[in-house]
Each structure stands twice: as C-alpha cells, then as structure tokens.
Scaffold this motif. Structure first.
Motif, PDB file in Angstrom:
ATOM      1  N   LEU A  20       0.839  -1.196   0.000  1.00 48.38           N
ATOM      2  CA  LEU A  20       0.000   0.000   0.000  1.00 48.38           C
ATOM      3  C   LEU A  20       0.877   1.250   0.000  1.00 48.38           C
ATOM      4  O   LEU A  20       1.957   1.262   0.594  1.00 48.38           O
ATOM      5  CB  LEU A  20      -0.887   0.039   1.241  1.00 48.38           C
ATOM      6  CG  LEU A  20      -1.954  -1.042   1.384  1.00 48.38           C
ATOM      7  CD1 LEU A  20      -2.374  -1.174   2.840  1.00 48.38           C
ATOM      8  CD2 LEU A  20      -3.165  -0.724   0.507  1.00 48.38           C
ATOM      9  N   ALA A  21       0.396   2.295  -0.659  1.00 46.59           N
ATOM     10  CA  ALA A  21       1.065   3.593  -0.604  1.00 46.59           C
ATOM     11  C   ALA A  21       0.013   4.674  -0.414  1.00 46.59           C
ATOM     12  O   ALA A  21      -1.104   4.580  -0.933  1.00 46.59           O
ATOM     13  CB  ALA A  21       1.884   3.852  -1.860  1.00 46.59           C
ATOM     14  N   GLU A  22       0.399   5.681   0.321  1.00 46.59           N
ATOM     15  CA  GLU A  22      -0.509   6.773   0.696  1.00 46.59           C
ATOM     16  C   GLU A  22      -0.178   8.006  -0.138  1.00 46.59           C
ATOM     17  O   GLU A  22       0.962   8.459  -0.174  1.00 46.59           O
ATOM     18  CB  GLU A  22      -0.307   7.060   2.178  1.00 46.59           C
ATOM     19  CG  GLU A  22      -1.316   7.968   2.821  1.00 46.59           C
ATOM     20  CD  GLU A  22      -1.051   8.107   4.315  1.00 46.59           C
ATOM     21  OE1 GLU A  22      -1.450   9.140   4.873  1.00 46.59           O
ATOM     22  OE2 GLU A  22      -0.431   7.185   4.904  1.00 46.59           O
ATOM     23  N   VAL A  23      -1.178   8.526  -0.823  1.00 44.72           N
ATOM     24  CA  VAL A  23      -1.014   9.732  -1.630  1.00 44.72           C
ATOM     25  C   VAL A  23      -1.842  10.845  -1.006  1.00 44.72           C
ATOM     26  O   VAL A  23      -3.049  10.689  -0.817  1.00 44.72           O
ATOM     27  CB  VAL A  23      -1.449   9.501  -3.092  1.00 44.72           C
ATOM     28  CG1 VAL A  23      -1.304  10.788  -3.901  1.00 44.72           C
ATOM     29  CG2 VAL A  23      -0.626   8.385  -3.723  1.00 44.72           C
ATOM     30  N   THR A  29      -3.669   3.288  -1.555  1.00 38.96           N
ATOM     31  CA  THR A  29      -3.873   2.505  -2.774  1.00 38.96           C
ATOM     32  C   THR A  29      -2.878   1.367  -2.878  1.00 38.96           C
ATOM     33  O   THR A  29      -1.712   1.494  -2.541  1.00 38.96           O
ATOM     34  CB  THR A  29      -3.721   3.414  -4.016  1.00 38.96           C
ATOM     35  OG1 THR A  29      -4.647   4.496  -3.929  1.00 38.96           O
ATOM     36  CG2 THR A  29      -3.977   2.642  -5.304  1.00 38.96           C
ATOM     37  N   SER A  30      -3.354   0.254  -3.412  1.00 39.26           N
ATOM     38  CA  SER A  30      -2.485  -0.860  -3.776  1.00 39.26           C
ATOM     39  C   SER A  30      -2.596  -1.074  -5.290  1.00 39.26           C
ATOM     40  O   SER A  30      -3.487  -1.747  -5.760  1.00 39.26           O
ATOM     41  CB  SER A  30      -2.903  -2.136  -3.046  1.00 39.26           C
ATOM     42  OG  SER A  30      -2.085  -3.214  -3.423  1.00 39.26           O
ATOM     43  N   LEU A  31      -1.750  -0.358  -6.031  1.00 38.82           N
ATOM     44  CA  LEU A  31      -0.607   0.451  -5.656  1.00 38.82           C
ATOM     45  C   LEU A  31      -0.540   1.580  -6.667  1.00 38.82           C
ATOM     46  O   LEU A  31      -0.742   1.353  -7.861  1.00 38.82           O
ATOM     47  CB  LEU A  31       0.661  -0.410  -5.695  1.00 38.82           C
ATOM     48  CG  LEU A  31       1.896   0.076  -4.963  1.00 38.82           C
ATOM     49  CD1 LEU A  31       1.682   0.242  -3.467  1.00 38.82           C
ATOM     50  CD2 LEU A  31       3.062  -0.891  -5.177  1.00 38.82           C
ATOM     51  N   PRO A  32      -0.245   2.845  -6.263  1.00 39.33           N
ATOM     52  CA  PRO A  32      -0.146   3.942  -7.234  1.00 39.33           C
ATOM     53  C   PRO A  32       0.860   3.624  -8.342  1.00 39.33           C
ATOM     54  O   PRO A  32       1.870   2.965  -8.100  1.00 39.33           O
ATOM     55  CB  PRO A  32       0.345   5.119  -6.380  1.00 39.33           C
ATOM     56  CG  PRO A  32      -0.064   4.786  -4.990  1.00 39.33           C
ATOM     57  CD  PRO A  32       0.025   3.289  -4.891  1.00 39.33           C
ATOM     58  N   PHE A  33       0.564   4.077  -9.556  1.00 34.33           N
ATOM     59  CA  PHE A  33       1.405   3.888 -10.746  1.00 34.33           C
ATOM     60  C   PHE A  33       1.491   2.430 -11.187  1.00 34.33           C
ATOM     61  O   PHE A  33       2.277   2.094 -12.068  1.00 34.33           O
ATOM     62  CB  PHE A  33       2.814   4.454 -10.529  1.00 34.33           C
ATOM     63  CG  PHE A  33       2.801   5.891 -10.091  1.00 34.33           C
ATOM     64  CD1 PHE A  33       2.498   6.903 -10.984  1.00 34.33           C
ATOM     65  CD2 PHE A  33       3.047   6.226  -8.771  1.00 34.33           C
ATOM     66  CE1 PHE A  33       2.448   8.224 -10.578  1.00 34.33           C
ATOM     67  CE2 PHE A  33       3.000   7.548  -8.349  1.00 34.33           C
ATOM     68  CZ  PHE A  33       2.699   8.546  -9.268  1.00 34.33           C
TER      69      PHE A  33
END
Length: 335
Positions: free
Chosen positions: A56-59, A69-73
C-alpha cells in the motif's frame, strides 16, 4: 522492511500464482524515494514464512485528495496469499486507512474480491498467450494489423535494446505532452532500470538511417512480458513504427522465454483500447474496488473527466522543457 524481509517477500511473490510484477518489494523504495509517498507494505507470516502480502502507498494531495492505494502507478495490486491470511491484511489496511484519515482505500485487482464495494469500471487489460514459434504469433495477428507489421518491416525499421532510458524518455515525454498529460520524472524510469535490472528493458525502433521513431519500456515477470510505458515520434504512424515495435517486442519476449504478452491497461473506448483489440487481444475487465470514507463517489482522476479539459488543452501548448519541469510535481499525486 529489512533486506531479509524484502528477500522473503519476493520469494513469496514469485511463487504465488496470483501475484504480479507490481507486488514486488522494490516498489516500496520507488514509492518513497522517487515520489515521496508514505508506504505500508503489509505481510502475514506463519511459522516464520510469508504467506500473504498487501503493498500500500498513501497519496496526499490538495488537488486530488488523500488516498491509500495498492498500488499507485501500478495497474494491478491488492492482497494476495493464503485465504486465511488475506482477511487479516485487509483488516489491517482498513485500520491504517481510518487512522490516517484517508478519503478512500483502493485495491487494483485483476479479479473481483469485494463485489459489494463501489468500483471503477473504466479500465480493462489485455493478456494473451505467446506461441514459442515466433511466426505462429505473427500468423495469429488479424490480417489488417499484420499488414501494418509487414509495412514496418518493408520500411526497413530496426529494433534496438537500449542500455538506458535516454531515447525512450525523449519520445515518451513529448508523446504525453501532445496528449495533454504530465510526464513522470525521468529519474523514475532510470530507477526502474536500476532496481529491476534485466527485468526492465527498453526497446527502441529507428529508421534505417537511425532516426528514433518509437520506444517501449517493458517489465518481465516469471514467464510474462508487460510493455508498460511507450512513446512515439510524429513520424512513427506513417512508417508503422508503433506496430513494428510491438511485433519486435513479441520476438524479443519469445527469445527470452516469455509465454504471456500483457498489453496492459487501457480505458474503454479509447485509441489504445482499439489498437490492442486490433492485435486480436480480448479485453478483460479490471476490478478496481474502493472503500469510501470521506467521499460520496469513486474518484475520477483521469483525462476522461470533463473537468480536466481546460487543463489538458493548456498542457498541450506548453514548451516541452517547461512541461517536463512541472510535470513530476503534478503527476506524483495522480498515481
């Protein structure tokens, strides 16, 4: 995570049939170092062995909101692993989402998991098995598209495996600017090559005289090849360089032992969607599922949203050096 954790994570990913290129541990460093996003790479162990993962990454953006989101880009994501461990990781993801105060949690699944959640039905993917016989793959391409490939061959186009991203980035950045969207930073692509090594490859097509016409950056994962980022010169269309490029990539992928060609994500009803169908690939809906906390509807942070028309028109008019300088500050928050 420690280096040993990363190694254990990737050992699990490579043997997990549901995992993808985008589940690899290296994406944690890319998210943090290139884009400055906070990450939460969750994993479950049983008896000391990893049995499930959820990257997961937090934007956090004033323009586009606050998301996990899993996973941005990345076009695929979401939790993978043993059935008993999966709910535990998703419960932890929801706990983090609530603790961090995000507006929504997003899973970019290849197949549906939460059919009762709001979802984004805009995207499909195109995946097709490759024949080990290169000529059999060409014969499987529909007639009109096959004629375009042969046109590129007749024009004497040449494919090259590039050692760096220089020629690729020049074409990519100009291409996305012409479409009115910001380019990802050049150092992101260089980092992809540094991090993934031979699993990240740039193929560039030139004219017989050496003019750079078309380029694609592809990922290799297990027995799959994923052409992921691409760019073309304005002269590419008349010379069929884009068509020749993907045929050359199929040849290269077969030589490397790939058995599945993943043409990647496209928006329904767009030019890339039609182009991939013309190759004989059938669209497969992607299950982008959302847990909404501080939103009433699924976010539409994409160029098809009418509210971005003025921005797109303005961006197309920017000088390329200006667009390349400003783009990374905007696109880092889109993902």
């Amino acid at each position: 995570m420690t280096e040993s954790d990363h190694a254990a994570w990737d050992a699990f990913v490579f043997k997990c049939p549901d995992a993808t290129f985008f589940h690899q541990a290296a994406w944690q460093g890319l998210m943090e170092d290139v884009f400055g996003h906070r990450t939460h790479f969750l994993y479950a162990r049983r008896g000391g062995e990893i049995v499930a993962v959820l990257p997961l990454a937090e934007v956090q953006s004033r323009l586009f909101g606050h998301s996990l989101t899993s996973l941005p880009f990345c076009v695929y994501g979401g939790v993978v692993g043993e059935a008993t461990a999966v709910p535990l990781l998703e419960a932890e993801a929801e706990r983090i989402a609530l603790a961090r105060g995000v507006q929504h949690l997003e899973y970019r699944n290849l197949v549906a998991r939460h059919t009762d959640w709001p979802r984004q039905d805009l995207y499909v993917t195109f995946r097709k098995t490759l024949d080990p016989d290169v000529e059999a793959n060409l014969a499987a391409v529909p007639r009109k598209q096959r004629a375009m490939v042969r046109k590129g061959i007749k024009n004497g186009l040449v494919s090259h495996i590039d050692p760096d991203v220089e020629r690729f980035f020049a074409l990519y950045a100009d291409n996305v600017r012409r479409h009115g969207t910001p380019a990802l930073p050049k150092r992101f692509f260089a980092s992809l090559q540094d991090v993934f090594g031979e699993k990240c490859e740039v193929l560039t097509v030139t004219s017989p005289e050496g003019k750079t016409l078309s380029s694609v950056l592809s990922f290799y994962f297990r027995d799959e090849v994923l052409p992921y980022y691409a760019g073309d010169d304005l002269a590419a269309r008349s010379l069929a360089a884009n068509d020749f490029k993907y045929w050359a990539l199929m040849q290269q992928a077969c030589a490397r032992g790939a058995r599945l060609f993943d043409y990647g994500r496209s928006k329904i009803g767009t030019g890339p969607y039609s182009f991939k169908k013309n190759w004989g690939f059938e669209p497969q809906p992607l299950s982008y599922e959302y847990r909404l906390y501080k939103r009433d509807a699924v976010p539409q942070n994409n160029p098809m949203n009418p509210k971005y028309r003025a921005f797109i028109a303005m961006w197309k008019r920017l000088p390329l050096p200006v667009a390349n300088a400003l783009g990374p500050y905007i696109v880092r928050n889109l993902g």
